[in-house]
Design a protein around this motif. Sequence first.
Motif, mmCIF file in Angstrom:
data_model
loop_
_atom_site.group_PDB
_atom_site.id
_atom_site.type_symbol
_atom_site.label_atom_id
_atom_site.label_comp_id
_atom_site.label_asym_id
_atom_site.label_seq_id
_atom_site.Cartn_x
_atom_site.Cartn_y
_atom_site.Cartn_z
ATOM 1 N N GLU A 90 1.446 -7.592 1.163
ATOM 2 C CA GLU A 90 0.485 -6.631 1.872
ATOM 3 C C GLU A 90 1.165 -6.135 3.272
ATOM 4 O OE1 GLU A 90 -3.340 -4.909 2.111
ATOM 5 O OE2 GLU A 90 -3.060 -6.590 0.927
ATOM 6 N N ASP A 124 0.877 -3.064 6.518
ATOM 7 C CA ASP A 124 -0.052 -2.623 7.269
ATOM 8 C C ASP A 124 -0.068 -0.951 7.041
ATOM 9 O OD1 ASP A 124 2.114 -1.762 8.728
ATOM 10 O OD2 ASP A 124 1.907 -2.905 10.306
ATOM 11 N N ALA A 125 -0.993 -0.271 7.811
ATOM 12 C CA ALA A 125 -1.046 1.196 7.563
ATOM 13 C C ALA A 125 0.197 1.950 7.912
ATOM 14 C CB ALA A 125 -1.841 1.966 8.777
ATOM 15 N N ALA A 172 2.546 1.269 4.861
ATOM 16 C CA ALA A 172 1.884 2.033 3.737
ATOM 17 C C ALA A 172 2.342 3.333 4.029
ATOM 18 C CB ALA A 172 0.453 2.085 3.805
ATOM 19 N N THR A 173 2.592 4.070 5.321
ATOM 20 C CA THR A 173 3.138 5.231 5.266
ATOM 21 C C THR A 173 4.660 5.226 4.810
ATOM 22 O OG1 THR A 173 1.661 6.000 7.055
ATOM 23 C CG2 THR A 173 3.708 7.318 6.788
ATOM 24 N N SER A 229 5.030 5.155 1.134
ATOM 25 C CA SER A 229 4.668 6.300 0.435
ATOM 26 C C SER A 229 5.586 7.548 0.265
ATOM 27 C CB SER A 229 3.222 7.002 0.943
ATOM 28 O OG SER A 229 3.505 7.447 2.286
ATOM 29 N N HIS A 271 -1.782 -2.037 -0.180
ATOM 30 C CA HIS A 271 -2.466 -1.693 1.327
ATOM 31 C C HIS A 271 -3.828 -1.663 0.950
ATOM 32 C CE1 HIS A 271 -3.209 -0.318 5.110
ATOM 33 N NE2 HIS A 271 -3.638 0.663 4.791
ATOM 34 N N GLU A 272 -4.621 -2.621 1.619
ATOM 35 C CA GLU A 272 -6.097 -2.283 1.317
ATOM 36 C C GLU A 272 -6.583 -2.247 -0.043
ATOM 37 O OE1 GLU A 272 -7.243 1.220 3.694
ATOM 38 O OE2 GLU A 272 -7.195 -0.112 5.627
#
Length: 298
Positions: free
Chosen positions: A248, A250-251, A254-255, A258, A276-277
């Motif tokens: 997992e 975090d935000a 995740a950026t 991506s 992520h989430e």
Amino acid sequence: MTESGLLVVDKPAGITSHQVVSRARRALGLKKIGHAGTLDPMATGVLILGVGRATRLLGHLTLADKAYSATIRLGQATVTDDAEGDVTDAPGADGLTRSRVEDAVAAYRGDIVQVPSAVSAIKVDGKRSYARVRAGEDVELAGRPVTVSRYDVHGVRPARAGDVAVLDVDVEVECSSGTYIRALARDLGRDLGCGGHLTALRRTRLGPFTVADATWDGVLGELAPGERLSLLLTPMADAARATMPVVEVDAAGATDVSHGRPLALEVPADPTGVVHEGRLLALYKPAHSGSVPVAVLV
């Protein structure tokens, strides 16, 4: 955005795996669908389709081990090692006992070297082996190591094929990727001196996915009004968790993912799912300073 995920199909007999994909494209109204783990036309059972972005997952999923229920007919050999081919020899199996069959089966448990069926998709000098056989060529393929972790006889049934006394043997097999159940049937008949071929094959498990997980039978028409594609699909994150390690982020992570950036995060395997989430973002693999992307899915 098109929904993505795995579609677990209980493939019917009489059609190719590619035809299942074509039917799924028509039924779901989507073009981006592929499959993993090809089944022969006569075979039934678990076939995995990737829908949407999940087509990029198919080559990375850990689907190596498989389970089958099969019927081997002893007393006849065929050119294809299954019931779809012409009979090449029919000495019969009169007097063959279950005890002899089980003794012969035992030799094929564990790590073995198997010569694949000549009527297979293996390429020989750039041409499929089955195409060479159908063109009248004699094809001899090299043996390859496979693992048969289970090969159990569940029943034997004397029968007749025309004027020939045969013995139908019901078996359960668990094996590694690349194992040909047709070749197991062929080799069992050869060892017993009576010839053998496959008359029925059902894949009951492909990796972690079983027949019980199937949400489509390969013959449905278009989705009914109000029926949602998502109800048929295994989400990509769930598919990853079932077949590989998952981490997992975090935000901020995740950026980075991506954009396909390397991560300082260490991952345990190639590949590892990055989530992520609840959403599968990418597959990563270990690198010297952390991890790097194998496939970015967002």
